[in-house]
Scaffold this active site. Structure first.
Site, PDB file in Angstrom:
ATOM      1  N   SER A 130      -0.647   1.992   5.047  1.00  0.00           N
ATOM      2  CA  SER A 130      -0.188   0.671   5.477  1.00  0.00           C
ATOM      3  C   SER A 130      -0.182   0.560   6.992  1.00  0.00           C
ATOM      4  O   SER A 130       0.200   1.498   7.696  1.00  0.00           O
ATOM      5  CB  SER A 130       1.237   0.427   4.951  1.00  0.00           C
ATOM      6  OG  SER A 130       1.808  -0.676   5.632  1.00  0.00           O
TER       7      SER A 130
ATOM      8  N   LEU B 216       0.855  -1.186   0.000  1.00  0.00           N
ATOM      9  CA  LEU B 216       0.000   0.000   0.000  1.00  0.00           C
ATOM     10  C   LEU B 216       0.886   1.228   0.000  1.00  0.00           C
ATOM     11  O   LEU B 216       2.009   1.188   0.487  1.00  0.00           O
ATOM     12  CB  LEU B 216      -0.875  -0.019   1.251  1.00  0.00           C
ATOM     13  CG  LEU B 216      -1.976  -1.092   1.241  1.00  0.00           C
ATOM     14  CD1 LEU B 216      -2.350  -1.518   2.637  1.00  0.00           C
ATOM     15  CD2 LEU B 216      -3.181  -0.592   0.468  1.00  0.00           C
TER      16      LEU B 216
ATOM     17  N   GLU C 181      -1.891 -12.887   2.648  1.00  0.00           N
ATOM     18  CA  GLU C 181      -0.517 -12.675   3.131  1.00  0.00           C
ATOM     19  C   GLU C 181      -0.299 -13.517   4.383  1.00  0.00           C
ATOM     20  O   GLU C 181      -0.590 -13.067   5.490  1.00  0.00           O
ATOM     21  CB  GLU C 181      -0.264 -11.188   3.459  1.00  0.00           C
ATOM     22  CG  GLU C 181      -0.251 -10.290   2.240  1.00  0.00           C
ATOM     23  CD  GLU C 181       0.343  -8.900   2.524  1.00  0.00           C
ATOM     24  OE1 GLU C 181       0.682  -8.632   3.696  1.00  0.00           O
ATOM     25  OE2 GLU C 181       0.472  -8.120   1.575  1.00  0.00           O
TER      26      GLU C 181
HETATM   27 ZN    ZN Z   1       3.070  -6.645   6.096  1.00  0.00          ZN
END
Ligand code: ZN
Length: 288
Positions: A154, A149, A206
């Site tokens: 982020s 991001l 993720e």
């Molecule tokens: Zn990360």
């Protein structure tokens, strides 16, 4: 069951605050949720706390994503270079000597990996922690929008997240990744971008990115299979929930904040406050 009997049972349940005992999450922890307002505490045990609008941007439950950037009030200011603070590096390795985390988050992470070690899982490495804006923009340029991001959007800028790896294998395959996926919630951490929530988070799976939200929030999210976005919407909708984890009982309340306002909190203290980075604050009180 006759209708009046059913109504009576419901009434008794409401009066005495019994929730439906849900199935055990696993052999170790028993979690029970009651949703909606519970019987109010006697007003003498509560006091009014003055909240200013900035409180929306402080705490462990801040939502940061492409729609909700990091507010200047929320920026991590206490991160330290871990390679210069080896007393904080317990039970894990560092990818390089640039990794930064706040001491409190490093200790929470160390507590978690200590528990993993007791289960025979011990090859953890921290690949990224707090990132400042410059580092974030560099990463964004390298990795692109599916995996990173832009600066200010982020969780790494917030200082509440870390990218965890295994020295043995990819996190999706490694014992370290599997252990964290199953157990991180017990230590207040969540897998922030799960495989089944890409439509909610807007970020690809993720297996390495973990976010600290704290207990009991991580337990509710585990129990309900909520991403952070969903959990904060849920709190806003329910206004108040009570969660029992084994013998400990917590009350979690959401209050909308518009300008300066006051909210009821236990007069004797013992509560935690966090904004949601959107429109309100969450008060968490351990009541037993
Ligand atoms: Zn990360």
């Amino acid at each position: 069951m006759k209708k009046w009997v059913f109504c009576f049972v419901i009434l008794v349940s409401l009066l005495f605050g019994y929730g439906v005992r849900e199935t055990k999450l696993n052999a170790d922890n028993e979690i029970q949720l009651n949703e909606g307002k519970q019987a109010q505490e006697a007003s003498s045990s509560m006091s009014e706390l003055h909240i200013d609008a900035d409180q929306i941007y402080k705490g462990d439950l801040l939502l940061v994503n492409k729609d909700h950037p990091v507010h200047p009030e929320s920026e991590e200011t206490g991160a330290v270079n871990l390679s210069e603070h080896l007393e904080l590096v317990n039970g894990f390795r560092l990818l390089d000597n640039e990794i930064e985390l706040s001491p409190s988050l490093a200790r929470k992470f160390a507590d978690m990996v200590k528990a993993a070690k007791n289960d025979g899982v011990s090859h953890f490495i921290v690949n990224s922690g707090y990132r400042n804006h410059e580092e974030q923009n560099q990463l964004y340029a390298e990795k692109g929008a599916d995996y990173a991001l832009p600066a200010g959007y982020s969780e790494h800028n917030l200082g509440l997240s870390l990218d965890i790896g295994s020295t043995q294998a990819e996190m999706s395959q490694a014992l370290e990744g599997k252990w964290l996926k199953k157990n991180a919630w017990r230590y207040g951490f969540i897998l922030r971008y799960p495989e089944d929530k890409t439509a909610v988070t807007g970020i690809e799976f993720e297996p390495w990115h973990f976010r600290y939200v704290g207990l009991p929030h991580s337990a509710v999210m585990e129990k309900k299979n909520f991403a952070l976005e969903e959990y904060l919407d849920y709190l806003k909708d329910k206004k108040q929930i009570t969660i029992t984890i084994d013998d400990e009982i917590y009350e979690i309340s959401y209050y909308p904040i518009t300008g300066d306002t006051t909210i009821p909190v236990p007069a004797k203290g013992g509560y935690e406050l966090s904004g949601n980075n959107k429109d309100g604050v969450i008060v968490t009180t351990q009541i037993k």
